[in-house]
Design a protein around this motif. Structure first.
Motif, PDB file in Angstrom:
ATOM      1  N   GLN A 117     -14.027   0.286  -0.699  1.00 32.29           N
ATOM      2  CA  GLN A 117     -13.671   1.494  -1.452  1.00 32.29           C
ATOM      3  C   GLN A 117     -12.367   2.031  -0.864  1.00 32.29           C
ATOM      4  O   GLN A 117     -12.350   2.718   0.158  1.00 32.29           O
ATOM      5  CB  GLN A 117     -14.789   2.541  -1.350  1.00 32.29           C
ATOM      6  CG  GLN A 117     -16.187   1.998  -1.581  1.00 32.29           C
ATOM      7  CD  GLN A 117     -16.400   1.528  -3.010  1.00 32.29           C
ATOM      8  OE1 GLN A 117     -15.723   1.985  -3.920  1.00 32.29           O
ATOM      9  NE2 GLN A 117     -17.350   0.622  -3.201  1.00 32.29           N
ATOM     10  N   LYS A 176      -4.811  -6.375  -7.600  1.00 35.70           N
ATOM     11  CA  LYS A 176      -5.368  -6.998  -8.817  1.00 35.70           C
ATOM     12  C   LYS A 176      -4.228  -7.445  -9.703  1.00 35.70           C
ATOM     13  O   LYS A 176      -3.125  -6.959  -9.639  1.00 35.70           O
ATOM     14  CB  LYS A 176      -6.256  -6.003  -9.589  1.00 35.70           C
ATOM     15  CG  LYS A 176      -7.468  -5.530  -8.778  1.00 35.70           C
ATOM     16  CD  LYS A 176      -8.285  -4.550  -9.584  1.00 35.70           C
ATOM     17  CE  LYS A 176      -9.487  -4.056  -8.801  1.00 35.70           C
ATOM     18  NZ  LYS A 176     -10.302  -3.084  -9.565  1.00 35.70           N
ATOM     19  N   ASN A 194     -10.244   4.297  -1.881  1.00 38.23           N
ATOM     20  CA  ASN A 194     -10.063   5.754  -1.899  1.00 38.23           C
ATOM     21  C   ASN A 194     -10.760   6.430  -0.715  1.00 38.23           C
ATOM     22  O   ASN A 194     -10.322   7.488  -0.266  1.00 38.23           O
ATOM     23  CB  ASN A 194     -10.609   6.332  -3.208  1.00 38.23           C
ATOM     24  CG  ASN A 194      -9.877   5.796  -4.422  1.00 38.23           C
ATOM     25  OD1 ASN A 194     -10.012   4.621  -4.744  1.00 38.23           O
ATOM     26  ND2 ASN A 194      -9.097   6.635  -5.093  1.00 38.23           N
ATOM     27  N   THR A 216      -3.662   3.732  -7.177  1.00 38.70           N
ATOM     28  CA  THR A 216      -3.942   3.572  -8.610  1.00 38.70           C
ATOM     29  C   THR A 216      -5.130   2.639  -8.765  1.00 38.70           C
ATOM     30  O   THR A 216      -5.799   2.294  -7.785  1.00 38.70           O
ATOM     31  CB  THR A 216      -2.719   3.028  -9.352  1.00 38.70           C
ATOM     32  OG1 THR A 216      -2.513   1.660  -8.984  1.00 38.70           O
ATOM     33  CG2 THR A 216      -1.458   3.831  -9.026  1.00 38.70           C
ATOM     34  N   ASP A 217      -5.377   2.205  -9.997  1.00 38.31           N
ATOM     35  CA  ASP A 217      -6.529   1.338 -10.245  1.00 38.31           C
ATOM     36  C   ASP A 217      -6.296  -0.111  -9.841  1.00 38.31           C
ATOM     37  O   ASP A 217      -7.230  -0.924  -9.856  1.00 38.31           O
ATOM     38  CB  ASP A 217      -6.930   1.398 -11.722  1.00 38.31           C
ATOM     39  CG  ASP A 217      -5.804   0.909 -12.621  1.00 38.31           C
ATOM     40  OD1 ASP A 217      -4.646   0.867 -12.153  1.00 38.31           O
ATOM     41  OD2 ASP A 217      -6.084   0.587 -13.788  1.00 38.31           O
ATOM     42  N   ASN A 218      -5.051  -0.471  -9.470  1.00 41.25           N
ATOM     43  CA  ASN A 218      -4.803  -1.864  -9.092  1.00 41.25           C
ATOM     44  C   ASN A 218      -3.856  -2.035  -7.904  1.00 41.25           C
ATOM     45  O   ASN A 218      -3.604  -3.155  -7.471  1.00 41.25           O
ATOM     46  CB  ASN A 218      -4.250  -2.662 -10.279  1.00 41.25           C
ATOM     47  CG  ASN A 218      -2.961  -2.069 -10.828  1.00 41.25           C
ATOM     48  OD1 ASN A 218      -2.425  -1.102 -10.287  1.00 41.25           O
ATOM     49  ND2 ASN A 218      -2.471  -2.655 -11.905  1.00 41.25           N
ATOM     50  N   SER A 242      -3.953  10.261  -5.476  1.00 40.37           N
ATOM     51  CA  SER A 242      -4.872   9.275  -6.048  1.00 40.37           C
ATOM     52  C   SER A 242      -4.994   9.532  -7.548  1.00 40.37           C
ATOM     53  O   SER A 242      -5.433  10.605  -7.968  1.00 40.37           O
ATOM     54  CB  SER A 242      -6.244   9.377  -5.373  1.00 40.37           C
ATOM     55  OG  SER A 242      -7.148   8.456  -5.953  1.00 40.37           O
ATOM     56  N   THR A 243      -4.583   8.534  -8.340  1.00 36.95           N
ATOM     57  CA  THR A 243      -4.656   8.657  -9.798  1.00 36.95           C
ATOM     58  C   THR A 243      -5.862   7.948 -10.386  1.00 36.95           C
ATOM     59  O   THR A 243      -6.279   8.257 -11.502  1.00 36.95           O
ATOM     60  CB  THR A 243      -3.380   8.087 -10.444  1.00 36.95           C
ATOM     61  OG1 THR A 243      -3.272   6.696 -10.118  1.00 36.95           O
ATOM     62  CG2 THR A 243      -2.144   8.817  -9.944  1.00 36.95           C
ATOM     63  N   ASN A 244      -6.412   6.980  -9.663  1.00 40.66           N
ATOM     64  CA  ASN A 244      -7.583   6.235 -10.139  1.00 40.66           C
ATOM     65  C   ASN A 244      -8.423   5.794  -8.956  1.00 40.66           C
ATOM     66  O   ASN A 244      -7.998   5.889  -7.794  1.00 40.66           O
ATOM     67  CB  ASN A 244      -7.166   4.991 -10.951  1.00 40.66           C
ATOM     68  CG  ASN A 244      -6.547   5.336 -12.281  1.00 40.66           C
ATOM     69  OD1 ASN A 244      -5.327   5.419 -12.379  1.00 40.66           O
ATOM     70  ND2 ASN A 244      -7.361   5.532 -13.303  1.00 40.66           N
ATOM     71  N   TYR A 245      -9.610   5.295  -9.281  1.00 39.54           N
ATOM     72  CA  TYR A 245     -10.497   4.795  -8.243  1.00 39.54           C
ATOM     73  C   TYR A 245     -10.269   3.287  -8.091  1.00 39.54           C
ATOM     74  O   TYR A 245     -10.263   2.551  -9.074  1.00 39.54           O
ATOM     75  CB  TYR A 245     -11.952   5.083  -8.597  1.00 39.54           C
ATOM     76  CG  TYR A 245     -12.888   4.938  -7.418  1.00 39.54           C
ATOM     77  CD1 TYR A 245     -12.951   5.935  -6.452  1.00 39.54           C
ATOM     78  CD2 TYR A 245     -13.682   3.812  -7.270  1.00 39.54           C
ATOM     79  CE1 TYR A 245     -13.803   5.817  -5.361  1.00 39.54           C
ATOM     80  CE2 TYR A 245     -14.535   3.686  -6.190  1.00 39.54           C
ATOM     81  CZ  TYR A 245     -14.585   4.689  -5.237  1.00 39.54           C
ATOM     82  OH  TYR A 245     -15.418   4.554  -4.165  1.00 39.54           O
ATOM     83  N   LEU A 246     -10.056   2.841  -6.858  1.00 40.62           N
ATOM     84  CA  LEU A 246      -9.712   1.448  -6.602  1.00 40.62           C
ATOM     85  C   LEU A 246     -10.757   0.800  -5.707  1.00 40.62           C
ATOM     86  O   LEU A 246     -11.061   1.298  -4.616  1.00 40.62           O
ATOM     87  CB  LEU A 246      -8.337   1.357  -5.942  1.00 40.62           C
ATOM     88  CG  LEU A 246      -7.869  -0.039  -5.517  1.00 40.62           C
ATOM     89  CD1 LEU A 246      -7.802  -0.987  -6.714  1.00 40.62           C
ATOM     90  CD2 LEU A 246      -6.512   0.040  -4.813  1.00 40.62           C
ATOM     91  N   GLU A 247     -11.308  -0.319  -6.188  1.00 42.88           N
ATOM     92  CA  GLU A 247     -12.221  -1.148  -5.409  1.00 42.88           C
ATOM     93  C   GLU A 247     -11.601  -2.533  -5.238  1.00 42.88           C
ATOM     94  O   GLU A 247     -11.050  -3.091  -6.187  1.00 42.88           O
ATOM     95  CB  GLU A 247     -13.575  -1.280  -6.096  1.00 42.88           C
ATOM     96  CG  GLU A 247     -14.393  -0.005  -6.125  1.00 42.88           C
ATOM     97  CD  GLU A 247     -15.767  -0.211  -6.737  1.00 42.88           C
ATOM     98  OE1 GLU A 247     -16.633   0.660  -6.560  1.00 42.88           O
ATOM     99  OE2 GLU A 247     -15.964  -1.256  -7.404  1.00 42.88           O
TER     100      GLU A 247
END
Length: 427
Positions: free
Chosen positions: A291, A427, A293, A357-359, A319-324
């Motif tokens: 995780q 990603k 974030n 971001t998300d990626n 933080s604009t998105n959740y990144l895994e």
């Protein structure tokens, strides 16, 4: 530009050979047809006319030629009654004339007050040429084509183990596959050509030596990293005790703080070496979900205490998105902490902004920037963009190797006087 393989070269050679044979054959057929018409037939008609004039001189009642292929007509003075209307206006010499829905060869020869017309119909000759010329020639071409195809197939079969070996080596990726997956022993069995077997034996010996060398390197790195932990733990413990002494003057405390920072960097390098020493498919590297974030604030807190204790930069998180990320948390932490540490070290005064971001994660500092011609160099081991900053020059090299290991993309954009933006695309 993609290189051509042996198979493609064989196909090209076979096609070019067939084209060459076909062109030469067709050219020969046309040349033969021209020779037959322009030389043989004309010579035969001229000889036929000479023979007629000789026979007529001996016997004025000698009949004009009249065979299956040759018809003759004779005009005396202005008497053209026995000559077909279409031939009466034909001038002496050779030419083709439209006659009875055909175009036969007509030879006209004048002798005193007589004019001889010889009409040659080559239809039967063409039939004979077809059966005794074209058909045997076609059969010969078929035999040539079949023999060439047999040679091609035989050559391809002979070279197929070599091409298969080349394809195996071309598709092998050391970063993804194990050396044992090559199965080079398949090319050393009985029935395989000696040249291929020798090549496969050499490659197998090379891969085994490489495998042993890589194993020794991993074991050495792993053992040395473990051995370094003990003295480093002693040093860190001693620094903690020294720092608790109440009678330390400010210069001594600054020296202890620098030593603690350096020991933290060394510990990070040791942990990184342990991660890089493991094999990518080893069970020691769990396929966990990180995780990002939740991880980044912890990293920022650590860097604040070790590399930004004097608050010479302001570190912000956006933080604009959740990144895994499907990777070990330790690997992700090593990459981001090294990049954040570099941003703080090379920004003497200013800001460092971390964006999630998300990626991807990007780290943007307001430092002095890096010249474009040095961007590749600083990613190599023991290279730094400035000798004024302390360090070992291993940070970006470690980041690069980990990104290559986990198939992440590292992007560095920098401009002198404006700062540097480092982005890791997960990603």
């Amino acid at each position: 530009m993609q290189k051509k393989g042996i198979s493609q070269k064989l196909i090209r050679a076979f096609v070019l050979q067939m084209l060459f044979i076909s062109v030469v054959t067709v050219t020969g057929v046309f040349a033969a047809a021209i020779i037959v018409e322009q030389v043989m037939i004309r010579t035969a008609l001229e000889d036929e006319a000479k023979h007629f004039w000789r026979e007529q001189a001996a016997n004025p009642e000698h009949a004009v030629p009249n065979t299956d292929n040759l018809r003759g007509y004779l005009a005396v003075s202005s008497d053209y009654r026995g000559v077909p209307q279409v031939l009466r206006s034909v001038d002496p010499g050779f030419q083709r004339v439209d006659m009875e829905q055909r175009k036969p060869i007509v030879y006209v020869e004048k002798n005193k007050n007589q004019r001889l017309f010889l009409v040659f119909d080559e239809r039967n000759v063409r039939s004979l040429s077809f059966y005794f010329g074209v058909v045997p020639l076609s059969l010969a071409l078929i035999v040539i084509y079949l023999s060439a195809w047999f040679v091609y197939r035989s050559s391809r079969k002979t070279l197929s183990p070599l091409m298969s070996l080349a394809q195996t080596m071309r598709g092998f990726d050391l970063s993804k596959d194990k050396l044992d997956s090559l199965h080079l022993e398949d090319y050393t069995q009985s029935g395989v050509d000696d040249e291929v077997s020798v090549l496969a034996d050499s490659l197998d010996e090379f891969t085994q030596r490489l495998k042993r060398q890589l194993q020794r390197e991993r074991e050495f790195t792993h053992d040395v990293s473990h051995e370094l932990r003990t003295p480093l733990a002693v040093i860190r413990g001693s620094l903690e005790l020294l720092n608790k002494q109440p009678d330390l003057n400010p210069p001594s405390r600054r020296a202890i703080r620098r030593m603690r920072t350096t020991s933290d960097d060394m510990l990070s390098i040791i942990e990184t070496l342990l991660v890089l020493a493991r094999d990518s498919e080893s069970p020691d590297v769990p396929q966990e979900i990180t995780q990002v974030n939740q991880l980044v604030p912890t990293i920022i807190s650590q860097i604040e205490s070790t590399h930004n204790a004097d608050k010479h930069v302001f570190i912000s998180l956006k933080s604009t998105n959740y990144l895994e990320v499907k990777a070990p948390t330790q690997a992700v932490a090593i990459v981001l902490s090294n990049l954040l540490r570099n941003a703080c070290n090379y920004t003497h005064e200013g800001t460092v902004e971390v964006t999630i971001t998300d990626n991807h994660v990007s780290i943007n500092d307001s430092g002095k920037g890096i010249p474009e011609d040095q961007l590749e160099r600083i990613q190599q081991p023991f290279q730094r963009s400035s000798q004024l900053v302390s360090g070992y020059g291993l940070g970006l090299d470690i980041v690069r190797r980990l990104c290559e290991r986990f198939k992440w993309r590292l992007d560095i954009q920098s401009e002198l006087g404006k700062g540097t933006v480092v982005t890791v695309w997960f990603k």
